[in-house]
Design an enzyme around this catalytic site. Structure first.
Site, PDB file in Angstrom:
ATOM      1  N   GLY A   8       0.842  -1.203   0.000  1.00 13.85           N
ATOM      2  CA  GLY A   8       0.000   0.000   0.000  1.00 13.85           C
ATOM      3  C   GLY A   8       0.871   1.246   0.000  1.00 13.85           C
ATOM      4  N   GLY A  11      -0.131   5.171  -1.302  1.00 14.73           N
ATOM      5  CA  GLY A  11      -1.168   5.981  -0.674  1.00 14.73           C
ATOM      6  C   GLY A  11      -0.596   7.202   0.026  1.00 14.73           C
ATOM      7  N   GLN A  12      -1.469   7.890   0.787  1.00 16.16           N
ATOM      8  CA  GLN A  12      -1.066   9.134   1.459  1.00 16.16           C
ATOM      9  C   GLN A  12       0.085   8.888   2.439  1.00 16.16           C
ATOM     10  OE1 GLN A  12      -3.731  10.817   4.355  1.00 16.16           O
ATOM     11  NE2 GLN A  12      -2.969  12.888   4.047  1.00 16.16           N
ATOM     12  N   LEU A  13      -0.059   7.883   3.292  1.00 15.99           N
ATOM     13  CA  LEU A  13       0.988   7.590   4.272  1.00 15.99           C
ATOM     14  C   LEU A  13       2.187   6.925   3.597  1.00 15.99           C
ATOM     15  CD1 LEU A  13       2.005   7.282   7.224  1.00 15.99           C
ATOM     16  CD2 LEU A  13       0.685   5.153   7.347  1.00 15.99           C
ATOM     17  N   ASP A  34       2.067  -2.005  -4.336  1.00 20.12           N
ATOM     18  CA  ASP A  34       0.691  -1.501  -4.279  1.00 20.12           C
ATOM     19  C   ASP A  34      -0.074  -2.174  -5.406  1.00 20.12           C
ATOM     20  OD1 ASP A  34      -1.679   0.402  -4.369  1.00 20.12           O
ATOM     21  OD2 ASP A  34      -0.451   1.458  -2.908  1.00 20.12           O
ATOM     22  N   TYR A 141     -15.264   0.622   8.461  1.00 13.52           N
ATOM     23  CA  TYR A 141     -13.820   0.822   8.634  1.00 13.52           C
ATOM     24  C   TYR A 141     -13.415   0.606  10.104  1.00 13.52           C
ATOM     25  CZ  TYR A 141      -9.455   3.655   8.573  1.00 13.52           C
ATOM     26  OH  TYR A 141      -8.172   4.128   8.684  1.00 13.52           O
ATOM     27  N   LYS A 145     -10.951  -2.175  11.746  1.00 11.16           N
ATOM     28  CA  LYS A 145      -9.734  -1.807  12.482  1.00 11.16           C
ATOM     29  C   LYS A 145      -9.745  -2.402  13.896  1.00 11.16           C
ATOM     30  CE  LYS A 145      -7.378   0.665   9.488  1.00 11.16           C
ATOM     31  NZ  LYS A 145      -6.086   0.170   8.956  1.00 11.16           N
TER      32      LYS A 145
HETATM   33  P1  NAD Z   1      -4.606   5.472   1.174  1.00 13.27           P
HETATM   34  O1  NAD Z   1      -5.974   5.090   0.780  1.00 13.27           O
HETATM   35  O2  NAD Z   1      -4.070   6.793   0.756  1.00 13.27           O
HETATM   36  O3  NAD Z   1      -3.582   4.352   0.693  1.00 13.27           O
HETATM   37  C1  NAD Z   1      -3.863   2.983   0.789  1.00 13.27           C
HETATM   38  C2  NAD Z   1      -3.145   2.287  -0.345  1.00 13.27           C
HETATM   39  O4  NAD Z   1      -3.525   0.902  -0.297  1.00 13.27           O
HETATM   40  C3  NAD Z   1      -3.552   2.812  -1.746  1.00 13.27           C
HETATM   41  O5  NAD Z   1      -2.403   3.224  -2.468  1.00 13.27           O
HETATM   42  C4  NAD Z   1      -4.251   1.633  -2.404  1.00 13.27           C
HETATM   43  O6  NAD Z   1      -3.983   1.513  -3.804  1.00 13.27           O
HETATM   44  C5  NAD Z   1      -3.630   0.463  -1.636  1.00 13.27           C
HETATM   45  N1  NAD Z   1      -4.462  -0.739  -1.701  1.00 13.27           N
HETATM   46  C6  NAD Z   1      -5.807  -0.833  -1.650  1.00 13.27           C
HETATM   47  N2  NAD Z   1      -6.190  -2.110  -1.805  1.00 13.27           N
HETATM   48  C7  NAD Z   1      -5.049  -2.836  -1.938  1.00 13.27           C
HETATM   49  C8  NAD Z   1      -4.789  -4.213  -2.116  1.00 13.27           C
HETATM   50  N3  NAD Z   1      -5.771  -5.124  -2.222  1.00 13.27           N
HETATM   51  N4  NAD Z   1      -3.490  -4.617  -2.191  1.00 13.27           N
HETATM   52  C9  NAD Z   1      -2.468  -3.726  -2.124  1.00 13.27           C
HETATM   53  N5  NAD Z   1      -2.661  -2.403  -1.973  1.00 13.27           N
HETATM   54  C10 NAD Z   1      -3.939  -1.964  -1.872  1.00 13.27           C
HETATM   55  O7  NAD Z   1      -4.503   5.313   2.765  1.00 13.27           O
HETATM   56  P2  NAD Z   1      -3.443   6.020   3.740  1.00 13.27           P
HETATM   57  O8  NAD Z   1      -4.047   7.284   4.186  1.00 13.27           O
HETATM   58  O9  NAD Z   1      -2.112   6.001   3.143  1.00 13.27           O
HETATM   59  O10 NAD Z   1      -3.523   5.017   4.974  1.00 13.27           O
HETATM   60  C11 NAD Z   1      -2.521   4.054   5.220  1.00 13.27           C
HETATM   61  C12 NAD Z   1      -2.905   3.296   6.478  1.00 13.27           C
HETATM   62  O11 NAD Z   1      -3.024   4.212   7.566  1.00 13.27           O
HETATM   63  C13 NAD Z   1      -4.245   2.575   6.373  1.00 13.27           C
HETATM   64  O12 NAD Z   1      -4.184   1.361   7.074  1.00 13.27           O
HETATM   65  C14 NAD Z   1      -5.193   3.516   7.071  1.00 13.27           C
HETATM   66  O13 NAD Z   1      -6.296   2.837   7.596  1.00 13.27           O
HETATM   67  C15 NAD Z   1      -4.301   4.086   8.155  1.00 13.27           C
HETATM   68  N6  NAD Z   1      -4.782   5.396   8.637  1.00 13.27           N
HETATM   69  C16 NAD Z   1      -4.731   6.494   7.824  1.00 13.27           C
HETATM   70  C17 NAD Z   1      -5.219   7.713   8.290  1.00 13.27           C
HETATM   71  C18 NAD Z   1      -5.181   8.951   7.440  1.00 13.27           C
HETATM   72  O14 NAD Z   1      -5.668  10.007   7.885  1.00 13.27           O
HETATM   73  N7  NAD Z   1      -4.624   8.896   6.233  1.00 13.27           N
HETATM   74  C19 NAD Z   1      -5.727   7.807   9.597  1.00 13.27           C
HETATM   75  C20 NAD Z   1      -5.789   6.656  10.382  1.00 13.27           C
HETATM   76  C21 NAD Z   1      -5.299   5.464   9.900  1.00 13.27           C
END
Ligand code: NAD
Length: 316
Positions: A8, A11-13, A34, A141, A145
């Site tokens: 993953g 994504g943002q993180l 990803d 969600y 979690k």
């Molecule tokens: P995001 O949605 O920006 O990124 C998630 C990534 O997972 C995406 O690039 C997506 O393509 C990938 N993905 C989805 N399905 C997939 C699969 N089947 N196989 C492989 N990759 C797959 O999310 P984020 O904001 O980067 O969050 C990362 C983690 O941090 C997550 O677990 C999220 O729950 C947690 N989180 C984020 C926030 C926030 O504010 N961004 C807050 C709390 C927790």
């Protein structure tokens, strides 16, 4: 020497965390993966296409790259998960169980998996929410979690899996767009303030939620993963916090730099999700056990966000 697989990663993180892991461990020691590629992550080191729900594909990559640690960030976030509950359960839970099973078989030594403040619900004390408290999430969600946290603790207690986790609050970043969460509005507000001078918020003016700047989220993650195993007493997930803010607070902070900025409020279905989450988090356990400390408050974050986005928007 560690060899890390980030799942993953686009994504943002993942975009920021993969960059920092590559800076610390070396670009070739961090394999980004990803479902879909992103140029920001691909151009700075190895990338593999991977579906976290397919355990054999993960095992193949672990063998190919001799991986020692997994950061499993793949997830369907809160707002998107409400639209597709089955997909959210598959990615959030089957994906987690795949990585925990791989660690149980001792194919890797350590797993990082993020949880969220979405594990809490309307029955949870909403101010200074403690580490251990009532948890009655009302979203797809949040349910996934909370189940994930229980699985992490179970695999640690029964199979000695070294799994570590943080309950992130809403994350704010200038480098990668957010992926469909309830707190996405905050990042969008900074972008629109610079580009259009106005913003329509889908949360009400005084809806206060815990947030953290991405620099601090990366710092917390790296610190947790580097800590001695015996310091990590919580094997479900740690509360971590920085500050609590509402759309009105961010707007006021932006106006200190862009006085003409205007905001209006049109709450939608995400208002209900936000209202079921805590206002502020008690993260004293993380601070005591592995020394968590945040660096950014709202003022410092706003200055940094506007400066970085301004460079992107107006200077290429
Ligand atoms: P995001 O949605 O920006 O990124 C998630 C990534 O997972 C995406 O690039 C997506 O393509 C990938 N993905 C989805 N399905 C997939 C699969 N089947 N196989 C492989 N990759 C797959 O999310 P984020 O904001 O980067 O969050 C990362 C983690 O941090 C997550 O677990 C999220 O729950 C947690 N989180 C984020 C926030 C926030 O504010 N961004 C807050 C709390 C927790």
């Amino acid at each position: 020497m560690e060899k890390i697989l980030v799942i993953g990663a686009c994504g943002q993180l993942g975009t920021d965390l993969t960059g920092e892991l590559r800076r610390v461990f070396g670009r070739d020691r961090v394999i980004a993966s990803d479902l879909k590629a992103s140029s920001d992550v691909m151009k700075y080191g190895p990338f593999e296409t991977l579906d976290v729900t397919k355990i054999n594909s993960i095992i193949d990559l672990i063998k190919k790259h001799e991986i020692t640690q997994i950061y499993n960030l793949a997830s369907i976030l809160s707002a998107k998960a409400e639209q597709n509950a089955k997909l959210a359960w598959d990615v959030n839970i089957t994906g987690l169980l795949n990585t925990l099973e791989i660690a149980r078989e001792k194919r890797v030594q350590r797993v990082f998996w993020p949880s969220s403040i979405a594990v809490f619900g309307p029955g949870t004390p909403s101010d200074h929410t403690p580490q251990v408290t009532i948890m009655d999430p009302k979203t797809v969600y949040g349910i996934s979690k909370l189940a994930g946290e229980r699985w992490c603790e179970y695999y640690h207690d029964h199979y000695d899996v070294d799994v570590r986790s943080l309950r992130y609050p809403g994350l704010i970043s200038h480098s990668a767009p957010p992926g469909g969460g309830t707190t996405d509005y905050a990042v969008d507000m900074y972008h629109k303030a610079l580009k259009e001078g106005s913003f329509v918020s889908y949360l009400a003016e005084d809806t206060s939620l815990p947030f953290m700047y991405m620099n601090d989220a990366i710092k917390a993650t790296m610190q947790l993963m580097e800590a001695e195993a015996n310091c990590i007493k919580v094997r479900s997930s740690y509360n971590v916090g920085a500050f609590s803010i509402s759309p009105g607070d961010i707007a006021t902070s932006i106006k200190e730099h862009i006085p003409d900025f205007t905001i209006s409020y049109r709450p939608d279905y995400r208002q209900r999700i936000a209202e079921s989450w805590p206002h502020s988090i008690d993260d004293s356990v993380a601070r005591k056990e592995w020394g968590w400390q945040h660096d950014f408050d709202l003022k410092k974050m706003t200055r940094d966000m506007l400066e970085k986005l301004d460079n992107l928007t107006f200077r290429g």
